[in-house]
Design a protein around this motif. Sequence first.
Motif, PDB file in Angstrom:
ATOM      1  N   MET A   1      -1.153   1.106  -2.047  1.00 40.06           N
ATOM      2  CA  MET A   1      -0.924   2.403  -1.210  1.00 40.06           C
ATOM      3  C   MET A   1      -1.679   3.011  -0.556  1.00 40.06           C
ATOM      4  SD  MET A   1       0.004   6.110  -3.575  1.00 40.06           S
ATOM      5  CE  MET A   1      -1.476   6.221  -3.766  1.00 40.06           C
ATOM      6  N   ILE A   2      -3.286   2.802  -0.993  1.00 44.89           N
ATOM      7  CA  ILE A   2      -4.327   3.290  -0.062  1.00 44.89           C
ATOM      8  C   ILE A   2      -5.071   2.518   0.282  1.00 44.89           C
ATOM      9  CG2 ILE A   2      -5.877   5.052  -0.039  1.00 44.89           C
ATOM     10  CD1 ILE A   2      -4.299   6.972  -1.983  1.00 44.89           C
ATOM     11  N   GLU A   3      -5.729   2.222   1.305  1.00 53.24           N
ATOM     12  CA  GLU A   3      -6.716   1.096   1.932  1.00 53.24           C
ATOM     13  C   GLU A   3      -7.587   2.004   2.756  1.00 53.24           C
ATOM     14  OE1 GLU A   3      -3.958  -1.122   4.338  1.00 53.24           O
ATOM     15  OE2 GLU A   3      -4.163  -2.744   2.879  1.00 53.24           O
TER      16      GLU A   3
ATOM     17  N   ILE B   1      -2.448   5.381   4.089  1.00 56.75           N
ATOM     18  CA  ILE B   1      -1.550   5.342   2.855  1.00 56.75           C
ATOM     19  C   ILE B   1      -0.035   4.807   3.344  1.00 56.75           C
ATOM     20  CG2 ILE B   1      -0.367   7.044   1.293  1.00 56.75           C
ATOM     21  CD1 ILE B   1      -2.954   8.745   1.786  1.00 56.75           C
TER      22      ILE B   1
ATOM     23  N   GLU C   1      -1.570  -2.010  -0.650  1.00 56.36           N
ATOM     24  CA  GLU C   1      -0.979  -1.342  -1.721  1.00 56.36           C
ATOM     25  C   GLU C   1       0.096  -0.428  -1.134  1.00 56.36           C
ATOM     26  OE1 GLU C   1      -3.494  -0.284  -5.182  1.00 56.36           O
ATOM     27  OE2 GLU C   1      -4.933  -0.265  -3.685  1.00 56.36           O
TER      28      GLU C   1
ATOM     29  N   LEU D   1       3.185   2.662  -2.168  1.00 60.55           N
ATOM     30  CA  LEU D   1       3.782   3.680  -3.224  1.00 60.55           C
ATOM     31  C   LEU D   1       5.245   3.915  -3.057  1.00 60.55           C
ATOM     32  CD1 LEU D   1       2.537   7.270  -3.674  1.00 60.55           C
ATOM     33  CD2 LEU D   1       4.819   6.631  -3.680  1.00 60.55           C
TER      34      LEU D   1
ATOM     35  N   GLU E   1       7.431   4.129  -8.632  1.00 59.59           N
ATOM     36  CA  GLU E   1       6.461   5.224  -9.339  1.00 59.59           C
ATOM     37  C   GLU E   1       7.170   6.548  -9.338  1.00 59.59           C
ATOM     38  OE1 GLU E   1       2.221   5.038  -8.558  1.00 59.59           O
ATOM     39  OE2 GLU E   1       2.706   3.619  -7.040  1.00 59.59           O
TER      40      GLU E   1
ATOM     41  N   LEU F   1       0.367  11.488  -8.160  1.00 59.18           N
ATOM     42  CA  LEU F   1      -0.256  10.178  -8.166  1.00 59.18           C
ATOM     43  C   LEU F   1      -1.498  10.052  -7.448  1.00 59.18           C
ATOM     44  CD1 LEU F   1       3.148   8.459  -7.028  1.00 59.18           C
ATOM     45  CD2 LEU F   1       2.390   8.450  -9.197  1.00 59.18           C
ATOM     46  N   GLU F   2      -2.473   9.454  -8.217  1.00 60.07           N
ATOM     47  CA  GLU F   2      -3.828   9.839  -7.424  1.00 60.07           C
ATOM     48  C   GLU F   2      -4.422   8.188  -7.334  1.00 60.07           C
ATOM     49  OE1 GLU F   2      -8.261  11.509  -8.673  1.00 60.07           O
ATOM     50  OE2 GLU F   2      -6.510  12.236  -9.790  1.00 60.07           O
ATOM     51  N   ARG F   3      -4.895   8.124  -6.153  1.00 61.58           N
ATOM     52  CA  ARG F   3      -5.546   6.972  -5.778  1.00 61.58           C
ATOM     53  C   ARG F   3      -6.822   7.007  -4.834  1.00 61.58           C
ATOM     54  NH1 ARG F   3      -1.535   5.861  -8.068  1.00 61.58           N
ATOM     55  NH2 ARG F   3      -0.139   4.253  -7.845  1.00 61.58           N
ATOM     56  N   GLN F   4      -7.861   6.450  -5.448  1.00 59.29           N
ATOM     57  CA  GLN F   4      -9.428   6.699  -4.527  1.00 59.29           C
ATOM     58  C   GLN F   4      -9.556   8.170  -4.441  1.00 59.29           C
ATOM     59  OE1 GLN F   4     -10.104   3.836  -1.783  1.00 59.29           O
ATOM     60  NE2 GLN F   4      -8.645   2.452  -2.454  1.00 59.29           N
TER      61      GLN F   4
ATOM     62  N   ARG G   1      -4.745  12.852  -4.238  1.00 55.16           N
ATOM     63  CA  ARG G   1      -3.790  13.465  -5.043  1.00 55.16           C
ATOM     64  C   ARG G   1      -2.543  13.373  -4.154  1.00 55.16           C
ATOM     65  NH1 ARG G   1      -7.201  18.479  -6.918  1.00 55.16           N
ATOM     66  NH2 ARG G   1      -7.141  18.166  -4.868  1.00 55.16           N
TER      67      ARG G   1
END
Length: 536
Positions: free
Chosen positions: A1-3, A13, A57, A59, A97, A144-147, A150
């Motif tokens: 989702m996040i790079e 994202i 990645e 979402l 998700e 949904l939290e990534r790196q 939020r």
Amino acid sequence: MIELEAGSNQLSIVIIATSDVHGNLWGYRYEDGMDTVNDGLARVASYVRELRESGTEVLLIDNGDVFQGNMLTDDVYNKRPDALHPVAAALNALGYEALTLGNHEFNFGLELVERIKQELDFPVLAANVRDKAGKLLAEPYVILERQGVRIAVIGLTNPNVPRWDGGKVEGLSFGHMAETAQILAAALRAEGKADLIVISAHAGMVAEFDEEGGSDAAERIAELVPEADVLLVGHMHITVNQRMGNTVIGGPRDRGREVVRFDLTVERNREQLRVVNREVTIVDMSGWEPDPEFRSLVTEAHEETLRFIAQGGGGPSTEGDGGILGYASADFQPPEVTEGLPAGRVQDTAVITLIQRAMLQASGADVAATSLFNDKADLKQGPLTYADVYRIYPFDNLLYVVTVTGKELKAYMEASAAHFRQWQPGDRAIAADPEVPSYLYDMFAGVDYQIDISWPAGSRIINLMYQGRPLADTDQLQLAVNNYRYSSLLKASRLVSAVKHWESECTVRDILVSYIRERKTISPEADHNWSIVGID
């Protein structure tokens, strides 16, 4: 989702979204008995797999109307509560998700909604639906939290559900989508819970019913929640790709024909996050082959649906009959010889007459009304299977009977006749009013009538007769209609004052199956009890 972009403080994202898949896991038309070439969740799986294998990645979210819409869902697994639903298994396996409830998730009652919530491994969303005590039916949002980023996904279902499935959602209130989203988005920002706002709304951009208040219009969400980064829409089965202010908006065609890809670039400066770029792309699945691993997962459900058809739709069948319900002595639908609208909408046909006769026999009503759900629906000469019946009646409706006066029946007929555009001098063909789609146009058996389309909508039904005499306003008749039309038009538009006093124990489709089985051989017959006049 996040790079994290190389050498920078920017994050990329990627959000992939589906909507209105309508149970099409394999990529197959059960009513036609053939694989499709451009849709299905198996193709979406291939696309998502390639993204993930490239290091991206994603979402992955769904915007509803996925647990309804074909024989696998409606006829088989929605009616087997003790089995794991193959749609739930498929969504779990793909790593979704969030799922926003669509209006069709309510078609089978709240039992199916609760089952969906239990079987999915991720949150089910519907921020604008509450019970009488004020308790939410599902989660309003998920974070949904990534790196450290939020992402709030707010889910909104279509507020018109009570119009379509009245009795099945009794006790629930469906709130204004945009106003609900506005309150939630403001709270999430104020409480510091979300850096990005994604809104998944099961509705089209423009109002379907509430033109004044906009409670069912996704564009109203973009107006009231300008801070939303992403708005996912659906329901209308059309491609949407646009921007309002800083909000990118996307919606795909149905049955997994398209997916929506949202690309957001987020810049991180110390403790601050800022979106510096937003893009939306519609990805056509016609260029993707079905994913073999995904198809392996849903093979059992697919084959069980094929067995259901081969066994005659689950009803009693003679051993060795191959699921044959009966035989058609000739083709039922007339050839297309008219310019403009399909023949099945401008003249009485054997397909409509068959449906109406089955409705009248099952209900004992005086008058029956039904729509031509598929302009190309036909029963071809030869053996008939459950798939053929599904083709002419694809919805899982129940049959209702309600007492109506002659005046009320005529008002209903006028509402239906508004489907046609008023005839003007110089017109060459009968045309439809785009504001009154074909699914709102019903044809009536048990009365004789003409539709004079030279007159404005509301004044077109002429020579309305019942049993050889003019129908009086005060006459009382028993009207057979499906539950959808009863709730969404007759009651919602206050055309009929009485309440239904009878409902079928099975669906209209099952009524048709029994009607054909009883007769063994059916012939194309049309009542020819109505016609369109007022044309040159």
